[in-house]
Write a protein that holds these residues in place. Sequence first.
Motif, PDB file in Angstrom:
ATOM      1  N   GLY A   1      35.557  36.899  45.499  1.00 38.34           N
ATOM      2  CA  GLY A   1      34.796  35.687  45.265  1.00 38.34           C
ATOM      3  C   GLY A   1      35.533  34.458  45.752  1.00 38.34           C
ATOM      4  O   GLY A   1      36.664  34.535  46.248  1.00 38.34           O
ATOM      5  N   ASP A   2      34.885  33.313  45.607  1.00 35.36           N
ATOM      6  CA  ASP A   2      35.468  32.070  46.103  1.00 35.36           C
ATOM      7  C   ASP A   2      36.812  31.761  45.466  1.00 35.36           C
ATOM      8  O   ASP A   2      37.656  31.071  46.061  1.00 35.36           O
ATOM      9  CB  ASP A   2      34.502  30.903  45.848  1.00 35.36           C
ATOM     10  CG  ASP A   2      33.276  30.959  46.751  1.00 35.36           C
ATOM     11  OD1 ASP A   2      33.324  31.694  47.756  1.00 35.36           O
ATOM     12  OD2 ASP A   2      32.275  30.284  46.438  1.00 35.36           O
ATOM     13  N   GLY A   3      37.028  32.257  44.245  1.00 34.83           N
ATOM     14  CA  GLY A   3      38.278  31.980  43.560  1.00 34.83           C
ATOM     15  C   GLY A   3      39.498  32.500  44.281  1.00 34.83           C
ATOM     16  O   GLY A   3      40.609  31.979  44.094  1.00 34.83           O
TER      17      GLY A   3
ATOM     18  N   GLN B  75      32.825  36.551  42.242  1.00 32.76           N
ATOM     19  CA  GLN B  75      31.470  36.875  42.687  1.00 32.76           C
ATOM     20  C   GLN B  75      30.843  37.829  41.671  1.00 32.76           C
ATOM     21  O   GLN B  75      31.349  38.930  41.437  1.00 32.76           O
ATOM     22  CB  GLN B  75      31.514  37.511  44.077  1.00 32.76           C
ATOM     23  CG  GLN B  75      30.232  38.183  44.544  1.00 32.76           C
ATOM     24  CD  GLN B  75      29.019  37.286  44.507  1.00 32.76           C
ATOM     25  OE1 GLN B  75      28.065  37.572  43.784  1.00 32.76           O
ATOM     26  NE2 GLN B  75      29.056  36.205  45.280  1.00 32.76           N
TER      27      GLN B  75
ATOM     28  N   ARG C 117      40.237  32.092  47.279  1.00 34.86           N
ATOM     29  CA  ARG C 117      40.699  31.155  48.307  1.00 34.86           C
ATOM     30  C   ARG C 117      41.953  30.406  47.842  1.00 34.86           C
ATOM     31  O   ARG C 117      42.677  29.843  48.659  1.00 34.86           O
ATOM     32  CB  ARG C 117      39.582  30.175  48.678  1.00 34.86           C
ATOM     33  CG  ARG C 117      38.380  30.870  49.308  1.00 34.86           C
ATOM     34  CD  ARG C 117      37.325  29.903  49.804  1.00 34.86           C
ATOM     35  NE  ARG C 117      36.165  30.609  50.306  1.00 34.86           N
ATOM     36  CZ  ARG C 117      36.066  31.158  51.517  1.00 34.86           C
ATOM     37  NH1 ARG C 117      37.082  31.058  52.355  1.00 34.86           N
ATOM     38  NH2 ARG C 117      34.968  31.781  51.890  1.00 34.86           N
TER      39      ARG C 117
ATOM     40  N   SER D 195      31.507  32.596  36.879  1.00 37.23           N
ATOM     41  CA  SER D 195      31.404  33.107  38.245  1.00 37.23           C
ATOM     42  C   SER D 195      31.066  31.964  39.186  1.00 37.23           C
ATOM     43  O   SER D 195      30.813  30.835  38.757  1.00 37.23           O
ATOM     44  CB  SER D 195      30.312  34.179  38.325  1.00 37.23           C
ATOM     45  OG  SER D 195      29.034  33.596  38.149  1.00 37.23           O
ATOM     46  N   SER D 196      31.035  32.247  40.474  1.00 37.16           N
ATOM     47  CA  SER D 196      30.694  31.213  41.449  1.00 37.16           C
ATOM     48  C   SER D 196      29.253  30.745  41.285  1.00 37.16           C
ATOM     49  O   SER D 196      28.901  29.655  41.728  1.00 37.16           O
ATOM     50  CB  SER D 196      30.921  31.734  42.872  1.00 37.16           C
ATOM     51  OG  SER D 196      30.193  32.928  43.087  1.00 37.16           O
ATOM     52  N   SER D 197      28.416  31.552  40.630  1.00 35.01           N
ATOM     53  CA  SER D 197      27.022  31.162  40.390  1.00 35.01           C
ATOM     54  C   SER D 197      26.874  30.305  39.141  1.00 35.01           C
ATOM     55  O   SER D 197      25.805  29.753  38.880  1.00 35.01           O
ATOM     56  CB  SER D 197      26.152  32.411  40.228  1.00 35.01           C
ATOM     57  OG  SER D 197      26.488  33.093  39.022  1.00 35.01           O
TER      58      SER D 197
ATOM     59  N   ASP E 121      35.330  31.531  39.334  1.00 30.79           N
ATOM     60  CA  ASP E 121      34.651  31.562  40.628  1.00 30.79           C
ATOM     61  C   ASP E 121      34.670  32.958  41.264  1.00 30.79           C
ATOM     62  O   ASP E 121      34.675  33.087  42.487  1.00 30.79           O
ATOM     63  CB  ASP E 121      35.238  30.538  41.607  1.00 30.79           C
ATOM     64  CG  ASP E 121      34.858  29.118  41.249  1.00 30.79           C
ATOM     65  OD1 ASP E 121      33.805  28.926  40.613  1.00 30.79           O
ATOM     66  OD2 ASP E 121      35.613  28.190  41.588  1.00 30.79           O
TER      67      ASP E 121
END
Length: 311
Positions: free
Chosen positions: A74-76, A14, A78, A50-52, A12
Amino acid sequence: MSRRLALVIFPDFQLLDVAGPIAVFEIAERYRPGSYDLTVEAVEGGQIPSSSGVCLAARPLSQGPLHTVMVSGGDGTRDVEGLQGIVRWLRTVEVQRPTSVCSGAYLLAEAGLLDGRRATTHWSRTDDFARRYPRVKLDADRIFIRDDDVWTSAGITAGIDLALALVEDDLGAEVARMVAQALVVHQRRPGGQSQFSALIDLGGRTGRFGPLMDWARANLALPLTVEQLADQAAMSPRNFARAFVVETSTTPAKAVERLRLEAARAAVENGFDPIDRIAEAVGFGDPERMRRAFLRAFGLPPQALRRSARS
């Protein structure tokens, strides 16, 4: 000299945090062959999503020594607890220049590499970051920050600015300029430039002040005091000032200056009006006041930006 450079990713991440810097270093390598030995790395290597949903092939984390490590965001990020493999590696790997893009700063901070240092990250994560890492001197209103050999940058496209700054540090301003031209990036934004410009344009996190910012942009020649802005927003000055800071993470005065700077920069670079006339038209009034604002925001006075645009 070939500099070993590892871009670190995780599930995840970016994609643009990595792809943008890769393009910068790839093109720099064309101009100065042998300058960079670039790898994309993850804890165990393999195909990392990736987040995409797009995956990148990564090698296992290097044992070092490394010249530069760039940790993506990126979201990872979090779930920092789930990325302790990278954190432990950052604490032990021999690296000359640790860097991060966007929320990758969380991993540098978790590893203790930002303790006592100035750093930045994406504006949307600054409140949480400040709570988690009080020993970091967080400066949220910056595109990127260098503190000795540790570099951090704001969100996503700021990774390109950071990578260009690293190239300039390694290979000189001329090579960085050629790389920016090849990328069709007008010029590298100075690290001191505010990252809140887009947030101001949106009218804040919820867009609450979007119509107000549109009105202010159309009326830059007015004083645009807090009282004027509050009246336009149908609020009391005190409530307006407080709500505006919560929404945009900056003050009304700084937001107005940002709008004026953007209008003035476009006029300086793309037009032929005298500097003093531009200063008056966008509400700075005094050319010296506009010059000081340009130096704070862009690192260059208006005349230098005009010369750069002409060349």
